[in-house]
Design a protein around this motif. Structure first.
Motif, PDB file in Angstrom:
ATOM      1  N   LYS A  84      16.969  13.188   9.317  1.00 36.77           N
ATOM      2  CA  LYS A  84      16.035  13.310  10.430  1.00 36.77           C
ATOM      3  C   LYS A  84      16.340  14.572  11.228  1.00 36.77           C
ATOM      4  O   LYS A  84      17.501  14.806  11.594  1.00 36.77           O
ATOM      5  CB  LYS A  84      16.146  12.075  11.333  1.00 36.77           C
ATOM      6  N   PRO A  85      15.331  15.400  11.513  1.00 38.25           N
ATOM      7  CA  PRO A  85      15.595  16.580  12.330  1.00 38.25           C
ATOM      8  C   PRO A  85      15.937  16.167  13.760  1.00 38.25           C
ATOM      9  O   PRO A  85      15.485  15.127  14.236  1.00 38.25           O
ATOM     10  CB  PRO A  85      14.267  17.351  12.286  1.00 38.25           C
ATOM     11  N   ASN A  86      16.761  16.972  14.391  1.00 40.49           N
ATOM     12  CA  ASN A  86      17.045  16.743  15.811  1.00 40.49           C
ATOM     13  C   ASN A  86      16.808  18.062  16.528  1.00 40.49           C
ATOM     14  O   ASN A  86      17.732  18.789  16.873  1.00 40.49           O
ATOM     15  CB  ASN A  86      18.473  16.234  16.013  1.00 40.49           C
ATOM     16  N   LEU A  87      15.520  18.374  16.691  1.00 35.38           N
ATOM     17  CA  LEU A  87      15.127  19.679  17.207  1.00 35.38           C
ATOM     18  C   LEU A  87      15.265  19.747  18.722  1.00 35.38           C
ATOM     19  O   LEU A  87      15.176  18.739  19.424  1.00 35.38           O
ATOM     20  CB  LEU A  87      13.678  19.977  16.813  1.00 35.38           C
ATOM     21  N   LYS A  88      15.450  20.950  19.203  1.00 41.66           N
ATOM     22  CA  LYS A  88      15.426  21.186  20.644  1.00 41.66           C
ATOM     23  C   LYS A  88      13.972  21.448  21.036  1.00 41.66           C
ATOM     24  O   LYS A  88      13.418  22.507  20.732  1.00 41.66           O
ATOM     25  CB  LYS A  88      16.301  22.384  21.023  1.00 41.66           C
ATOM     26  N   ILE A  89      13.359  20.473  21.681  1.00 44.90           N
ATOM     27  CA  ILE A  89      11.950  20.580  22.061  1.00 44.90           C
ATOM     28  C   ILE A  89      11.851  21.136  23.479  1.00 44.90           C
ATOM     29  O   ILE A  89      12.472  20.618  24.411  1.00 44.90           O
ATOM     30  CB  ILE A  89      11.252  19.205  21.994  1.00 44.90           C
ATOM     31  N   GLU A  90      11.057  22.192  23.611  1.00 42.59           N
ATOM     32  CA  GLU A  90      10.826  22.798  24.922  1.00 42.59           C
ATOM     33  C   GLU A  90       9.358  22.645  25.297  1.00 42.59           C
ATOM     34  O   GLU A  90       8.516  22.366  24.451  1.00 42.59           O
ATOM     35  CB  GLU A  90      11.205  24.280  24.896  1.00 42.59           C
ATOM     36  N   SER A  91       9.053  22.842  26.579  1.00 41.06           N
ATOM     37  CA  SER A  91       7.673  22.731  27.050  1.00 41.06           C
ATOM     38  C   SER A  91       7.287  23.977  27.819  1.00 41.06           C
ATOM     39  O   SER A  91       8.126  24.593  28.493  1.00 41.06           O
ATOM     40  CB  SER A  91       7.523  21.509  27.956  1.00 41.06           C
ATOM     41  N   LYS A  92       6.012  24.351  27.712  1.00 40.32           N
ATOM     42  CA  LYS A  92       5.505  25.493  28.475  1.00 40.32           C
ATOM     43  C   LYS A  92       5.330  25.133  29.959  1.00 40.32           C
ATOM     44  O   LYS A  92       5.213  26.017  30.798  1.00 40.32           O
ATOM     45  CB  LYS A  92       4.170  25.956  27.882  1.00 40.32           C
ATOM     46  N   PHE A  93       5.272  23.838  30.264  1.00 39.44           N
ATOM     47  CA  PHE A  93       5.163  23.367  31.643  1.00 39.44           C
ATOM     48  C   PHE A  93       6.363  22.485  31.963  1.00 39.44           C
ATOM     49  O   PHE A  93       6.752  21.661  31.137  1.00 39.44           O
ATOM     50  CB  PHE A  93       3.896  22.514  31.840  1.00 39.44           C
ATOM     51  N   ASP A  94       6.928  22.630  33.169  1.00 37.87           N
ATOM     52  CA  ASP A  94       7.801  21.569  33.647  1.00 37.87           C
ATOM     53  C   ASP A  94       6.939  20.596  34.464  1.00 37.87           C
ATOM     54  O   ASP A  94       5.751  20.833  34.684  1.00 37.87           O
ATOM     55  CB  ASP A  94       8.977  22.110  34.472  1.00 37.87           C
ATOM     56  N   ARG A  95       7.530  19.501  34.868  1.00 40.21           N
ATOM     57  CA  ARG A  95       6.776  18.466  35.565  1.00 40.21           C
ATOM     58  C   ARG A  95       6.053  19.015  36.800  1.00 40.21           C
ATOM     59  O   ARG A  95       4.866  18.751  37.013  1.00 40.21           O
ATOM     60  CB  ARG A  95       7.725  17.333  35.973  1.00 40.21           C
ATOM     61  N   GLU A  96       6.771  19.825  37.584  1.00 35.79           N
ATOM     62  CA  GLU A  96       6.202  20.330  38.836  1.00 35.79           C
ATOM     63  C   GLU A  96       5.029  21.268  38.588  1.00 35.79           C
ATOM     64  O   GLU A  96       3.985  21.168  39.246  1.00 35.79           O
ATOM     65  CB  GLU A  96       7.284  21.048  39.658  1.00 35.79           C
ATOM     66  N   SER A  97       5.187  22.194  37.627  1.00 32.82           N
ATOM     67  CA  SER A  97       4.098  23.154  37.375  1.00 32.82           C
ATOM     68  C   SER A  97       2.890  22.464  36.753  1.00 32.82           C
ATOM     69  O   SER A  97       1.741  22.856  37.005  1.00 32.82           O
ATOM     70  CB  SER A  97       4.584  24.307  36.497  1.00 32.82           C
ATOM     71  N   TYR A  98       3.124  21.420  35.939  1.00 31.09           N
ATOM     72  CA  TYR A  98       2.009  20.658  35.382  1.00 31.09           C
ATOM     73  C   TYR A  98       1.214  19.983  36.497  1.00 31.09           C
ATOM     74  O   TYR A  98      -0.021  20.085  36.558  1.00 31.09           O
ATOM     75  CB  TYR A  98       2.513  19.614  34.379  1.00 31.09           C
ATOM     76  N   ILE A  99       1.920  19.304  37.394  1.00 24.78           N
ATOM     77  CA  ILE A  99       1.258  18.595  38.501  1.00 24.78           C
ATOM     78  C   ILE A  99       0.516  19.574  39.400  1.00 24.78           C
ATOM     79  O   ILE A  99      -0.622  19.326  39.817  1.00 24.78           O
ATOM     80  CB  ILE A  99       2.308  17.767  39.284  1.00 24.78           C
ATOM     81  N   GLU A 100       1.143  20.720  39.669  1.00 25.48           N
ATOM     82  CA  GLU A 100       0.510  21.746  40.499  1.00 25.48           C
ATOM     83  C   GLU A 100      -0.789  22.252  39.859  1.00 25.48           C
ATOM     84  O   GLU A 100      -1.800  22.457  40.535  1.00 25.48           O
ATOM     85  CB  GLU A 100       1.503  22.901  40.673  1.00 25.48           C
TER      86      GLU A 100
END
Length: 421
Positions: free
Chosen positions: A140-156
């Protein structure tokens, strides 16, 4: 042949298929509806293909089909919106999928119940497939998943979109965020098999286009044609399931009666009705089911069904173009929603929220919506999946963020040692 043997054959057939440069599997996971003709279709190898860039892609597909009138499997990227409307995309795209790609398979295998049918190619391939040895289960892969938004910027950003709604620019917009892994090495088939086991859905699929892969657990149909009838089934409305049967049933009832979810759904139903009108016999557009509740492993979904009679003077490829991209992934009004999507999202959608599926020699077709899907470029080792939801005036920004994580949970479970970011 028993269903267990059919399932084993399907696994072997898909493994055999991946040895070719191009293959496509469309799997209903034995969900039944009035429009599904096979449990599973596996198209293997390419006799002829069409790769087209946005500009005249639909016209090229029209000509390609009329010239060959054969079984075709293919991809319609979301970026074809720039051909349908006067739009553009400013974001970069590290996946680099074709805007449009269709191929005529060398072999086509259909599975239905306990029956295996070779629609195209030498029937002796059944023996070849039966002799295929399944690869041992990959790590099973154990990838480092990143996001273009953090929680605060998404909500904003959701709050900014709600300002557009208050101003009357739009009523609803489907706002998405990308999760990605750079330098990702995966076994695409093993990841797809795991995803399909964790989250079996009625429009699942595995699509290999050379070094590009779509590993999809999508529950949504974009558009299908059966004889002279077009059918669209947009999803709008999501609720997390409970392990308690009593509570789970109550969640379904609450979803069914939610004014917010109904409002989201009906806006898209109206948009789809309008899109279908462009291709329909006058007066034939109808809503077959409004606010249907359907259950999947992680979520309950609200799904409506809209249909029409195709105008005989309109080519079915033009009918696809007239409804593309699907309203459930854009918003209303559609053009303004797509403009705002490009302003506020941080990634080019590319294949995501586009569609893949098949066209038959008689002109029937079935296309899904590319959501709950992993996209992978094997050459630059970039892996991506996007999730989103409908933003309306009543949207709660924090709840929308949590819904994104819920929709991502099955994929996260497959790619990491957790279902949380």
């Amino acid at each position: 042949m028993s269903n267990a043997k059919t399932d084993l054959f399907k696994q072997k057939a898909l493994q055999w298929a991946t040895s070719f440069e191009v293959c496509c599997c469309l799997d209903s996971n034995k969900y039944t509806d009035p429009y599904t003709q096979y449990d599973c279709l596996i198209a293997v190898g390419s006799d002829k293909s069409l790769a087209a860039k946005t500009g005249s892609a639909f016209d090229q597909l029209h000509s390609f089909y009329d010239k060959h009138t054969d079984w075709m499997f293919g991809l319609l990227s979301y970026e074809l919106k720039n051909e349908v409307e006067d739009l553009n995309s400013k974001h970069t795209d590290q996946l680099d999928f074709p805007d449009l790609f269709f191929f005529i398979p060398t072999y086509l295998i259909a599975l239905h119940g306990d029956e295996i049918k070779i629609i195209k190619g030498d029937p002796s391939i059944i023996e070849t497939i039966n002799q295929t040895h399944l690869n041992p289960t990959a790590t099973k892969p154990n990838l480092k998943i990143e996001s273009k938004f953090d929680r605060e910027s998404y909500i904003e950003t959701v709050e900014k979109l709600k300002t557009h709604i208050k101003r009357g620019d739009i009523y609803e917009v489907n706002f998405c965020q990308e999760f990605f892994a750079a330098h990702a090495t995966i076994n695409p088939l093993a990841v797809y098999n795991e995803l399909n086991m964790v989250s079996p859905t009625p429009f699942a699929g595995f699509f290999k286009i050379n070094h590009h892969y779509i590993l999809s657990a999508t529950p949504e149909r974009f558009l299908c044609k059966r004889n002279n009838r077009l059918i669209s089934q947009p999803i709008k409305g999501t609720a997390k399931r409970s392990k308690s049967a009593v509570e789970d049933e109550q969640i379904k009832i609450t979803l069914k009666s939610s004014i917010k979810e109904q409002a989201e759904n009906v806006m898209i139903v109206d948009l789809v009705r309008n899109d279908l009108t462009k291709s329909a016999v006058a007066g034939s557009v109808k809503v077959d089911e409004l606010f249907g509740i359907y259950t999947f492993p992680q979520v309950h979904q609200m799904i409506s069904t809209i249909s029409c009679e195709l105008n005989p003077n309109i080519h079915f490829i033009d009918a696809v173009k007239n409804t593309f991209p699907m309203g459930s992934m854009t918003g209303a009004p559609k053009i303004k929603a797509m403009e705002l999507i490009d302003v506020y999202e941080k990634s080019k959608r590319g294949a995501f929220s586009g569609s893949f599926g098949c066209i038959s020699p008689t002109g029937d077709f079935d296309f899904n919506v590319i959501i709950r899907s992993i996209l992978y470029n094997e050459i630059n080792q970039y892996l991506s999946f996007q999730v989103g939801g409908a933003i309306t005036y009543a949207a709660n920004s924090e709840a929308e963020y949590e819904e994104c994580l819920l929709k991502a949970s099955a994929i996260l479970k497959v790619l990491t040692n957790s279902d949380n970011i």
